[in-house]
Design a protein around this motif. Structure first.
Motif, PDB file in Angstrom:
ATOM      1  N   PRO A  53     -70.703  75.212  -0.241  1.00 56.12           N
ATOM      2  CA  PRO A  53     -70.695  73.845   0.268  1.00 56.12           C
ATOM      3  C   PRO A  53     -70.132  72.906  -0.800  1.00 56.12           C
ATOM      4  O   PRO A  53     -69.845  73.354  -1.930  1.00 56.12           O
ATOM      5  N   PRO A  54     -69.966  71.623  -0.518  1.00 57.95           N
ATOM      6  CA  PRO A  54     -69.533  70.692  -1.566  1.00 57.95           C
ATOM      7  C   PRO A  54     -70.515  70.741  -2.744  1.00 57.95           C
ATOM      8  O   PRO A  54     -71.723  70.606  -2.555  1.00 57.95           O
ATOM      9  N   ILE A  55     -69.992  70.966  -3.932  1.00 56.04           N
ATOM     10  CA  ILE A  55     -70.849  71.123  -5.105  1.00 56.04           C
ATOM     11  C   ILE A  55     -70.945  69.793  -5.849  1.00 56.04           C
ATOM     12  O   ILE A  55     -69.943  69.236  -6.299  1.00 56.04           O
ATOM     13  N   ASP A  56     -72.169  69.309  -5.983  1.00 58.08           N
ATOM     14  CA  ASP A  56     -72.417  68.037  -6.665  1.00 58.08           C
ATOM     15  C   ASP A  56     -72.648  68.210  -8.155  1.00 58.08           C
ATOM     16  O   ASP A  56     -72.248  67.357  -8.951  1.00 58.08           O
ATOM     17  N   VAL A  57     -73.316  69.310  -8.515  1.00 58.53           N
ATOM     18  CA  VAL A  57     -73.760  69.499  -9.900  1.00 58.53           C
ATOM     19  C   VAL A  57     -73.581  70.968 -10.284  1.00 58.53           C
ATOM     20  O   VAL A  57     -73.836  71.860  -9.470  1.00 58.53           O
ATOM     21  N   VAL A  58     -73.174  71.211 -11.529  1.00 60.36           N
ATOM     22  CA  VAL A  58     -73.198  72.548 -12.116  1.00 60.36           C
ATOM     23  C   VAL A  58     -74.000  72.477 -13.408  1.00 60.36           C
ATOM     24  O   VAL A  58     -73.732  71.633 -14.272  1.00 60.36           O
ATOM     25  N   LEU A  59     -74.975  73.354 -13.540  1.00 53.96           N
ATOM     26  CA  LEU A  59     -75.800  73.447 -14.737  1.00 53.96           C
ATOM     27  C   LEU A  59     -75.470  74.752 -15.466  1.00 53.96           C
ATOM     28  O   LEU A  59     -75.435  75.811 -14.848  1.00 53.96           O
ATOM     29  N   ILE A  60     -75.232  74.664 -16.766  1.00 52.04           N
ATOM     30  CA  ILE A  60     -74.936  75.829 -17.590  1.00 52.04           C
ATOM     31  C   ILE A  60     -76.054  75.993 -18.610  1.00 52.04           C
ATOM     32  O   ILE A  60     -76.326  75.082 -19.402  1.00 52.04           O
ATOM     33  N   THR A  61     -76.723  77.166 -18.612  1.00 52.63           N
ATOM     34  CA  THR A  61     -77.822  77.370 -19.548  1.00 52.63           C
ATOM     35  C   THR A  61     -77.328  77.748 -20.941  1.00 52.63           C
ATOM     36  O   THR A  61     -77.931  77.342 -21.938  1.00 52.63           O
ATOM     37  N   HIS A  62     -76.257  78.557 -21.033  1.00 52.15           N
ATOM     38  CA  HIS A  62     -75.740  78.958 -22.337  1.00 52.15           C
ATOM     39  C   HIS A  62     -74.391  79.642 -22.153  1.00 52.15           C
ATOM     40  O   HIS A  62     -73.917  79.805 -21.023  1.00 52.15           O
ATOM     41  N   ASN A  63     -73.775  80.025 -23.256  1.00 54.65           N
ATOM     42  CA  ASN A  63     -72.356  80.393 -23.202  1.00 54.65           C
ATOM     43  C   ASN A  63     -72.056  81.877 -23.143  1.00 54.65           C
ATOM     44  O   ASN A  63     -70.891  82.269 -23.236  1.00 54.65           O
ATOM     45  N   HIS A  64     -73.044  82.762 -23.012  1.00 52.35           N
ATOM     46  CA  HIS A  64     -72.733  84.181 -22.861  1.00 52.35           C
ATOM     47  C   HIS A  64     -71.898  84.411 -21.602  1.00 52.35           C
ATOM     48  O   HIS A  64     -72.025  83.679 -20.615  1.00 52.35           O
ATOM     49  N   TYR A  65     -71.079  85.446 -21.619  1.00 50.90           N
ATOM     50  CA  TYR A  65     -70.097  85.639 -20.548  1.00 50.90           C
ATOM     51  C   TYR A  65     -70.719  85.966 -19.197  1.00 50.90           C
ATOM     52  O   TYR A  65     -70.062  85.815 -18.164  1.00 50.90           O
ATOM     53  N   ASP A  66     -71.968  86.407 -19.179  1.00 54.37           N
ATOM     54  CA  ASP A  66     -72.620  86.636 -17.893  1.00 54.37           C
ATOM     55  C   ASP A  66     -73.271  85.371 -17.345  1.00 54.37           C
ATOM     56  O   ASP A  66     -73.895  85.393 -16.280  1.00 54.37           O
ATOM     57  N   HIS A  67     -73.088  84.239 -18.051  1.00 53.12           N
ATOM     58  CA  HIS A  67     -73.624  82.952 -17.605  1.00 53.12           C
ATOM     59  C   HIS A  67     -72.559  81.852 -17.568  1.00 53.12           C
ATOM     60  O   HIS A  67     -72.678  80.921 -16.772  1.00 53.12           O
ATOM     61  N   LEU A  68     -71.569  81.940 -18.422  1.00 55.50           N
ATOM     62  CA  LEU A  68     -70.501  80.939 -18.440  1.00 55.50           C
ATOM     63  C   LEU A  68     -69.176  81.635 -18.149  1.00 55.50           C
ATOM     64  O   LEU A  68     -68.617  82.308 -19.013  1.00 55.50           O
ATOM     65  N   ASP A  69     -68.699  81.473 -16.928  1.00 54.26           N
ATOM     66  CA  ASP A  69     -67.442  82.052 -16.438  1.00 54.26           C
ATOM     67  C   ASP A  69     -66.405  80.934 -16.457  1.00 54.26           C
ATOM     68  O   ASP A  69     -66.339  80.111 -15.554  1.00 54.26           O
ATOM     69  N   GLY A  70     -65.593  80.902 -17.519  1.00 54.93           N
ATOM     70  CA  GLY A  70     -64.666  79.794 -17.717  1.00 54.93           C
ATOM     71  C   GLY A  70     -63.691  79.569 -16.581  1.00 54.93           C
ATOM     72  O   GLY A  70     -63.531  78.431 -16.113  1.00 54.93           O
ATOM     73  N   PRO A  71     -62.981  80.606 -16.102  1.00 49.14           N
ATOM     74  CA  PRO A  71     -62.051  80.376 -14.992  1.00 49.14           C
ATOM     75  C   PRO A  71     -62.730  79.838 -13.731  1.00 49.14           C
ATOM     76  O   PRO A  71     -62.172  78.985 -13.037  1.00 49.14           O
ATOM     77  N   THR A  72     -63.929  80.323 -13.423  1.00 47.87           N
ATOM     78  CA  THR A  72     -64.653  79.790 -12.271  1.00 47.87           C
ATOM     79  C   THR A  72     -65.011  78.321 -12.491  1.00 47.87           C
ATOM     80  O   THR A  72     -64.899  77.502 -11.574  1.00 47.87           O
ATOM     81  N   MET A  73     -65.425  77.981 -13.694  1.00 48.00           N
ATOM     82  CA  MET A  73     -65.763  76.587 -13.980  1.00 48.00           C
ATOM     83  C   MET A  73     -64.537  75.680 -13.842  1.00 48.00           C
ATOM     84  O   MET A  73     -64.637  74.567 -13.311  1.00 48.00           O
ATOM     85  N   ALA A  74     -63.374  76.155 -14.298  1.00 46.72           N
ATOM     86  CA  ALA A  74     -62.158  75.354 -14.151  1.00 46.72           C
ATOM     87  C   ALA A  74     -61.824  75.143 -12.679  1.00 46.72           C
ATOM     88  O   ALA A  74     -61.451  74.039 -12.254  1.00 46.72           O
ATOM     89  N   ARG A  75     -61.980  76.187 -11.876  1.00 49.49           N
ATOM     90  CA  ARG A  75     -61.702  76.072 -10.442  1.00 49.49           C
ATOM     91  C   ARG A  75     -62.675  75.113  -9.757  1.00 49.49           C
ATOM     92  O   ARG A  75     -62.269  74.281  -8.923  1.00 49.49           O
ATOM     93  N   LEU A  76     -63.950  75.219 -10.114  1.00 45.70           N
ATOM     94  CA  LEU A  76     -64.944  74.306  -9.531  1.00 45.70           C
ATOM     95  C   LEU A  76     -64.625  72.862  -9.889  1.00 45.70           C
ATOM     96  O   LEU A  76     -64.748  71.959  -9.053  1.00 45.70           O
ATOM     97  N   TRP A  77     -64.230  72.649 -11.126  1.00 45.15           N
ATOM     98  CA  TRP A  77     -63.900  71.297 -11.552  1.00 45.15           C
ATOM     99  C   TRP A  77     -62.697  70.754 -10.776  1.00 45.15           C
ATOM    100  O   TRP A  77     -62.701  69.614 -10.303  1.00 45.15           O
ATOM    101  N   GLN A  78     -61.677  71.568 -10.625  1.00 45.70           N
ATOM    102  CA  GLN A  78     -60.466  71.126  -9.943  1.00 45.70           C
ATOM    103  C   GLN A  78     -60.712  70.852  -8.454  1.00 45.70           C
ATOM    104  O   GLN A  78     -60.119  69.924  -7.885  1.00 45.70           O
ATOM    105  N   GLU A  79     -61.605  71.629  -7.834  1.00 44.84           N
ATOM    106  CA  GLU A  79     -61.787  71.536  -6.382  1.00 44.84           C
ATOM    107  C   GLU A  79     -62.980  70.678  -5.960  1.00 44.84           C
ATOM    108  O   GLU A  79     -62.986  70.149  -4.844  1.00 44.84           O
ATOM    109  N   HIS A  80     -64.004  70.547  -6.831  1.00 47.88           N
ATOM    110  CA  HIS A  80     -65.216  69.834  -6.432  1.00 47.88           C
ATOM    111  C   HIS A  80     -65.539  68.621  -7.301  1.00 47.88           C
ATOM    112  O   HIS A  80     -66.318  67.767  -6.875  1.00 47.88           O
TER     113      HIS A  80
END
Length: 353
Positions: free
Chosen positions: A144-171
């Motif tokens: 659905p339309p995403i209002d907020v993204v929360l990131i707990t920490h930067n390990h690769y199983d929690h911070l997926d950079g390409p997905t975050m870039a896509r979410l930012w561009q689209e939402h």
């Protein structure tokens, strides 16, 4: 075999992934992510938790890899739940596990993603590292339309950079992360706007919902030389539908972080807690709870309901794919608790309350 070869042999699942299980060098260097005042949990270069254990070293990792009694996982383990198609908005509280530690929380009209990982591997590279054994519990295109993204920490199983870039561009969501993670995220899209906060600080998410950053017994790293240079956290959501406490990764420690949550916010309506990636215990205990630890955390929180994550999607440690769910059943029984009070969620599974 030399130490260097031992590390190379384990790199796909440990060193490169750094998903809470890997080794990172402890060479002291300038912090590339964050510059700020020294505090009770920041020494000017590295962050540390209140009960921070000594960092693991090459010898520890070599010992693990040489003595590992790992249970094999299937190449494919589809969830018994079909991929969810969430409603556009929810007035109450609706929670869906996307997979591993990725959730969609829908509460009081707000759509909140936590640690969204849609990548096929929890890894900095596409050709190696832990590969997901089940598809996301929500297809990216069905979000659905995403209002907020929360990131707990930067390990690769929690911070997926390409997905975050896509979410930012689209939402264009509001992105909230602990100190230092803004620099990491902007490496994937320099236009990304990230609100960073320290432990004890908060962000208004709108609609009567506020997120509070709180400590966790964990650590951070994206490479070999940046261990604990970006902060990590747990989140407390205070909402019109009650208090929701979410932990991405943590060890139980002395239980202090859970007692503090209950004292500050009262017993949570809901606690989402990690239950996987815990073997061998001598290596994982300071940073990852096992199911018995998670049940003790539930007891300390006095939460009304708990949901378990961080299992069954990416093989990061030695236990078999179903062991966390089995051990949770046993731990609840030993504690005299009803099974339904703490559910081990699977991708696509929905909880509403």
């Amino acid at each position: 075999m030399t130490r260097r070869r031992l590390i190379t042999a384990a790199s796909a699942a440990t060193v490169m992934t750094l998903g809470g299980v890997g080794y990172a060098a402890h060479r002291r260097s300038a912090n590339p992510y964050y510059r700020g005042p020294i505090s009770d949990h920041f020494d000017g270069v590295r962050f540390h938790a209140p009960e921070q254990p000594p960092d693991k070293n090459f010898s520890d990792l070599a010992r693990w890899r040489m003595t590992a009694k790992t249970e094999p996982w299937p190449a494919s383990a589809p969830s018994p739940f079909p991929a969810d198609i969430p409603p556009e908005r929810v007035d109450g509280l609706r929670v869906v596990l996307i997979g591993h530690a990725s959730y969609l929380f829908q509460v009081a009209g707000r759509n909140i993603l936590v640690d969204p990982v849609f990548a096929k591997r929890a890894s900095p590279v596409r050709f190696a590292g832990p590969k997901r054994v089940n598809p996301p519990g929500i297809a990216y295109e069905k979000l659905p339309p995403i209002d907020v993204v929360l990131i707990t920490h930067n390990h690769y199983d929690h911070l997926d950079g390409p997905t975050m870039a896509r979410l930012w561009q689209e939402h264009q969501p509001l992105i909230v992360a602990p100190l230092g993670n803004d620099a990491i995220l902007r490496g994937y899209d320099e236009t990304m706007n990230v609100e960073t906060r320290d432990w004890g600080e908060s962000v208004d998410l709108g609609g009567g919902t506020t997120v509070h950053l709180t400590p966790a017994n964990h650590w951070s790293a994206r490479g070999l030389n940046d261990r604990r240079m970006a902060l990590w956290c747990a989140f407390v959501l205070t909402t019109p539908r009650g208090v929701h406490y979410h932990v991405g990764d943590t060890g139980l420690g002395q239980g202090t972080i859970f007692r503090d949550i209950r004292a500050r916010f009262g017993p949570p309506r809901l606690a989402t807690l990690p239950i996987g990636a815990y073997e061998p215990r001598w290596f994982m205990q300071p940073q990852h709870m096992n199911p018995a630890d998670a049940v003790e955390a539930l007891r300390l929180l006095d939460a009304e309901q708990a949901l378990g994550h961080h299992w069954g999607t990416f093989k990061l440690t030695d236990e078999g794919i179903e062991r966390p769910a089995e051990a949770l059943t046993a731990a609840l029984g030993a504690a005299g608790l009803r099974q339904e009070v703490f559910l081990p969620l699977r991708p696509g599974q929905v909880w509403e309350g």
